[in-house]
Scaffold this motif. Structure first.
Motif, PDB file in Angstrom:
ATOM      1  N   LYS A  48      26.211-111.578  29.919  1.00 39.82           N
ATOM      2  CA  LYS A  48      25.992-111.001  28.591  1.00 39.82           C
ATOM      3  C   LYS A  48      26.987-109.891  28.317  1.00 39.82           C
ATOM      4  O   LYS A  48      27.572-109.810  27.233  1.00 39.82           O
ATOM      5  CB  LYS A  48      24.566-110.453  28.473  1.00 39.82           C
ATOM      6  CG  LYS A  48      23.515-111.467  28.090  1.00 39.82           C
ATOM      7  CD  LYS A  48      22.135-110.853  28.067  1.00 39.82           C
ATOM      8  CE  LYS A  48      21.974-109.782  27.018  1.00 39.82           C
ATOM      9  NZ  LYS A  48      20.602-109.225  26.989  1.00 39.82           N
ATOM     10  N   GLU A  49      27.179-109.017  29.310  1.00 37.74           N
ATOM     11  CA  GLU A  49      28.110-107.903  29.124  1.00 37.74           C
ATOM     12  C   GLU A  49      29.519-108.408  28.845  1.00 37.74           C
ATOM     13  O   GLU A  49      30.193-107.945  27.923  1.00 37.74           O
ATOM     14  CB  GLU A  49      28.113-107.003  30.358  1.00 37.74           C
ATOM     15  CG  GLU A  49      29.003-105.777  30.222  1.00 37.74           C
ATOM     16  CD  GLU A  49      28.884-104.832  31.390  1.00 37.74           C
ATOM     17  OE1 GLU A  49      29.064-103.616  31.190  1.00 37.74           O
ATOM     18  OE2 GLU A  49      28.608-105.314  32.516  1.00 37.74           O
ATOM     19  N   SER A  50      29.965-109.368  29.634  1.00 35.84           N
ATOM     20  CA  SER A  50      31.299-109.933  29.452  1.00 35.84           C
ATOM     21  C   SER A  50      31.435-110.592  28.080  1.00 35.84           C
ATOM     22  O   SER A  50      32.412-110.350  27.355  1.00 35.84           O
ATOM     23  CB  SER A  50      31.584-110.952  30.562  1.00 35.84           C
ATOM     24  OG  SER A  50      32.793-111.636  30.332  1.00 35.84           O
ATOM     25  N   PHE A  51      30.447-111.411  27.732  1.00 34.42           N
ATOM     26  CA  PHE A  51      30.546-112.139  26.470  1.00 34.42           C
ATOM     27  C   PHE A  51      30.450-111.208  25.270  1.00 34.42           C
ATOM     28  O   PHE A  51      31.212-111.349  24.305  1.00 34.42           O
ATOM     29  CB  PHE A  51      29.471-113.227  26.375  1.00 34.42           C
ATOM     30  CG  PHE A  51      29.691-114.144  25.209  1.00 34.42           C
ATOM     31  CD1 PHE A  51      30.433-115.301  25.356  1.00 34.42           C
ATOM     32  CD2 PHE A  51      29.193-113.845  23.941  1.00 34.42           C
ATOM     33  CE1 PHE A  51      30.673-116.137  24.279  1.00 34.42           C
ATOM     34  CE2 PHE A  51      29.427-114.669  22.867  1.00 34.42           C
ATOM     35  CZ  PHE A  51      30.172-115.818  23.033  1.00 34.42           C
ATOM     36  N   LEU A  52      29.514-110.254  25.294  1.00 32.89           N
ATOM     37  CA  LEU A  52      29.347-109.372  24.143  1.00 32.89           C
ATOM     38  C   LEU A  52      30.570-108.481  23.937  1.00 32.89           C
ATOM     39  O   LEU A  52      30.957-108.206  22.791  1.00 32.89           O
ATOM     40  CB  LEU A  52      28.085-108.529  24.307  1.00 32.89           C
ATOM     41  CG  LEU A  52      26.769-109.302  24.169  1.00 32.89           C
ATOM     42  CD1 LEU A  52      25.580-108.396  24.478  1.00 32.89           C
ATOM     43  CD2 LEU A  52      26.624-109.907  22.776  1.00 32.89           C
ATOM     44  N   ASN A  53      31.198-108.055  25.018  1.00 31.95           N
ATOM     45  CA  ASN A  53      32.440-107.299  24.865  1.00 31.95           C
ATOM     46  C   ASN A  53      33.545-108.168  24.264  1.00 31.95           C
ATOM     47  O   ASN A  53      34.314-107.714  23.417  1.00 31.95           O
ATOM     48  CB  ASN A  53      32.883-106.733  26.214  1.00 31.95           C
ATOM     49  CG  ASN A  53      32.081-105.508  26.620  1.00 31.95           C
ATOM     50  OD1 ASN A  53      31.736-104.680  25.775  1.00 31.95           O
ATOM     51  ND2 ASN A  53      31.780-105.383  27.896  1.00 31.95           N
ATOM     52  N   MET A  54      33.602-109.414  24.689  1.00 28.80           N
ATOM     53  CA  MET A  54      34.563-110.355  24.108  1.00 28.80           C
ATOM     54  C   MET A  54      34.256-110.586  22.634  1.00 28.80           C
ATOM     55  O   MET A  54      35.167-110.691  21.803  1.00 28.80           O
ATOM     56  CB  MET A  54      34.522-111.675  24.879  1.00 28.80           C
ATOM     57  CG  MET A  54      35.509-112.723  24.410  1.00 28.80           C
ATOM     58  SD  MET A  54      35.668-114.134  25.551  1.00 28.80           S
ATOM     59  CE  MET A  54      34.007-114.813  25.502  1.00 28.80           C
ATOM     60  N   ALA A  55      32.963-110.652  22.297  1.00 29.08           N
ATOM     61  CA  ALA A  55      32.562-110.850  20.900  1.00 29.08           C
ATOM     62  C   ALA A  55      32.987-109.682  20.027  1.00 29.08           C
ATOM     63  O   ALA A  55      33.429-109.874  18.879  1.00 29.08           O
ATOM     64  CB  ALA A  55      31.054-111.050  20.820  1.00 29.08           C
ATOM     65  N   VAL A  56      32.856-108.473  20.537  1.00 30.71           N
ATOM     66  CA  VAL A  56      33.297-107.293  19.781  1.00 30.71           C
ATOM     67  C   VAL A  56      34.809-107.313  19.611  1.00 30.71           C
ATOM     68  O   VAL A  56      35.334-107.135  18.505  1.00 30.71           O
ATOM     69  CB  VAL A  56      32.853-105.993  20.487  1.00 30.71           C
ATOM     70  CG1 VAL A  56      33.491-104.783  19.803  1.00 30.71           C
ATOM     71  CG2 VAL A  56      31.338-105.857  20.466  1.00 30.71           C
ATOM     72  N   ASP A  57      35.516-107.520  20.704  1.00 29.77           N
ATOM     73  CA  ASP A  57      36.984-107.455  20.680  1.00 29.77           C
ATOM     74  C   ASP A  57      37.595-108.512  19.773  1.00 29.77           C
ATOM     75  O   ASP A  57      38.677-108.303  19.206  1.00 29.77           O
ATOM     76  CB  ASP A  57      37.537-107.619  22.098  1.00 29.77           C
ATOM     77  CG  ASP A  57      37.187-106.449  23.007  1.00 29.77           C
ATOM     78  OD1 ASP A  57      36.824-105.374  22.473  1.00 29.77           O
ATOM     79  OD2 ASP A  57      37.262-106.610  24.244  1.00 29.77           O
ATOM     80  N   ASN A  58      36.920-109.655  19.619  1.00 27.27           N
ATOM     81  CA  ASN A  58      37.469-110.759  18.835  1.00 27.27           C
ATOM     82  C   ASN A  58      36.689-111.029  17.553  1.00 27.27           C
ATOM     83  O   ASN A  58      36.931-112.035  16.885  1.00 27.27           O
ATOM     84  CB  ASN A  58      37.488-112.026  19.700  1.00 27.27           C
ATOM     85  CG  ASN A  58      38.433-111.909  20.878  1.00 27.27           C
ATOM     86  OD1 ASN A  58      39.638-112.073  20.740  1.00 27.27           O
ATOM     87  ND2 ASN A  58      37.883-111.603  22.057  1.00 27.27           N
ATOM     88  N   ASN A  59      35.760-110.131  17.216  1.00 31.75           N
ATOM     89  CA  ASN A  59      34.973-110.234  15.983  1.00 31.75           C
ATOM     90  C   ASN A  59      34.307-111.594  15.843  1.00 31.75           C
ATOM     91  O   ASN A  59      34.380-112.246  14.803  1.00 31.75           O
ATOM     92  CB  ASN A  59      35.851-109.943  14.750  1.00 31.75           C
ATOM     93  CG  ASN A  59      35.016-109.686  13.502  1.00 31.75           C
ATOM     94  OD1 ASN A  59      33.914-109.154  13.585  1.00 31.75           O
ATOM     95  ND2 ASN A  59      35.529-110.083  12.360  1.00 31.75           N
ATOM     96  N   PHE A  60      33.617-112.021  16.907  1.00 29.30           N
ATOM     97  CA  PHE A  60      32.880-113.273  16.856  1.00 29.30           C
ATOM     98  C   PHE A  60      31.682-113.141  15.902  1.00 29.30           C
ATOM     99  O   PHE A  60      31.091-112.076  15.764  1.00 29.30           O
ATOM    100  CB  PHE A  60      32.326-113.642  18.232  1.00 29.30           C
ATOM    101  CG  PHE A  60      33.346-114.110  19.225  1.00 29.30           C
ATOM    102  CD1 PHE A  60      34.674-114.291  18.886  1.00 29.30           C
ATOM    103  CD2 PHE A  60      32.964-114.378  20.544  1.00 29.30           C
ATOM    104  CE1 PHE A  60      35.606-114.719  19.813  1.00 29.30           C
ATOM    105  CE2 PHE A  60      33.873-114.809  21.483  1.00 29.30           C
ATOM    106  CZ  PHE A  60      35.201-114.972  21.130  1.00 29.30           C
ATOM    107  N   TYR A  61      31.335-114.262  15.304  1.00 35.82           N
ATOM    108  CA  TYR A  61      30.098-114.383  14.534  1.00 35.82           C
ATOM    109  C   TYR A  61      29.109-115.147  15.417  1.00 35.82           C
ATOM    110  O   TYR A  61      29.359-116.301  15.780  1.00 35.82           O
ATOM    111  CB  TYR A  61      30.343-115.110  13.219  1.00 35.82           C
ATOM    112  CG  TYR A  61      31.128-114.289  12.219  1.00 35.82           C
ATOM    113  CD1 TYR A  61      30.490-113.659  11.156  1.00 35.82           C
ATOM    114  CD2 TYR A  61      32.507-114.113  12.367  1.00 35.82           C
ATOM    115  CE1 TYR A  61      31.204-112.880  10.245  1.00 35.82           C
ATOM    116  CE2 TYR A  61      33.227-113.335  11.469  1.00 35.82           C
ATOM    117  CZ  TYR A  61      32.568-112.721  10.414  1.00 35.82           C
ATOM    118  OH  TYR A  61      33.275-111.933   9.524  1.00 35.82           O
TER     119      TYR A  61
END
Length: 286
Positions: free
Chosen positions: A239-252
């Motif tokens: 979760k930590e890895s993915f959510l940080n990636m989501a922030v950095d890449n502006n995932f929806y």
């Protein structure tokens, strides 16, 4: 490319099971429970229309189980898979590919149905390929005792018997770029082995279908991990890895199980990654 939300039906699950060791006084703020401690859960699937392909991601519980089985999950609302497909102008026979994030019954139960005289089972999508991955298939067909009740043979084995089963490639790390379905896939192992999180490029946006890596908005804090997860400490890291990636890449983030929030974005705060904005699928897909 066109995207459509497909509501395969709503249910209720025990709030304690959905939030593991987190006290009810905390999770009840975001996911209020009823008198029986049950919280609202959706099975919101995603339909991708891309050229000649019509790809359905997950398909809910289906309708072939007994009344006793469904009574445990308290179905509510008037949506189902066929009705939702029809609203968007499609029929299940139009589906070319059924992609299953994993093979728990609430994600793949709609793949298989009774045959006409109820003597056996048959694919509910007669013209589609069913997509899993080899490692997860092995995990699901030889289930551990903890997950056995979630991996139902009648949901799984008829896919192989039909000859319609296909496996995606497996990545060297946790991200498969440009999979056989045309989208990237993030692989997560905390909930169940080799769960697949599709990352769909849509009009310059990345739509992440969150499956059980992030069931609801209420699960954003890292320790808020489901009791269903087989490796909860691994879920924390994933979760930590993915959510940080989501922030950095502006995932929806497309939330499959959140009955009241369809798509969200996230941001970094002093408390960690938290909710930024909430969108409807209509906001993003139209």
């Amino acid at each position: 490319m066109n995207l459509y939300p497909i509501n395969a039906g709503n249910l209720k699950l025990d709030g304690g099971a959905m939030f593991g060791v987190v006290p009810k006084t905390l999770w009840n703020r975001t996911n209020p429970a009823d008198a029986n401690n049950m919280i609202d859960i959706a099975t919101r699937c995603l339909l991708i229309e891309d050229g000649n392909r019509l790809i359905l991601i997950d398909n809910g519980m289906g309708n072939k189980q007994s009344d006793k089985f469904y009574s445990y999950y308290h179905p509510w609302g008037d949506f189902n898979l066929d009705k939702s497909l029809k609203i968007n102008g499609f029929h299940r026979d139009d589906i070319t590919d059924v992609f299953m994030t994993h093979l728990h019954f609430d994600h793949c139960g709609g793949s298989i149905q009774w045959n006409k005289d109820k003597t056996g089972y048959e694919p509910a999508f007669k013209n589609a390929l069913f997509w899993s991955n080899k490692d997860h298939w092995e995990w699901a067909t030889k289930p551990n005792r903890r997950e056995r009740a979630s991996f139902l043979k009648e949901n799984i084995m008829p896919m192989e018997e039909s000859g319609q089963l296909q496996f995606t490639s497996l990545p060297k790390n946790d991200l498969l770029k440009n999979s056989e379905l045309g989208f990237d896939i993030f692989f997560a192992n905390g909930h169940t082995d080799k769960q697949m999180i599709p990352l769909v490029n849509y009009k310059g946006k990345t739509i992440a279908f969150m499956a059980d890596l992030l069931p609801t908005v209420g699960h954003l804090p890292l320790p808020y991990v489901m009791g269903y997860d087989t490796r909860p400490l691994l879920t924390l890291d994933e979760k930590e890895s993915f959510l940080n990636m989501a922030v950095d890449n502006n995932f929806y983030l497309f939330l499959e199980h959140d009955a009241h929030n369809e798509i969200i974005t996230v941001q970094k705060t002093e408390k960690g990654v938290r909710l930024k904005e909430v969108f409807t699928t209509q906001d993003i897909f139209n």
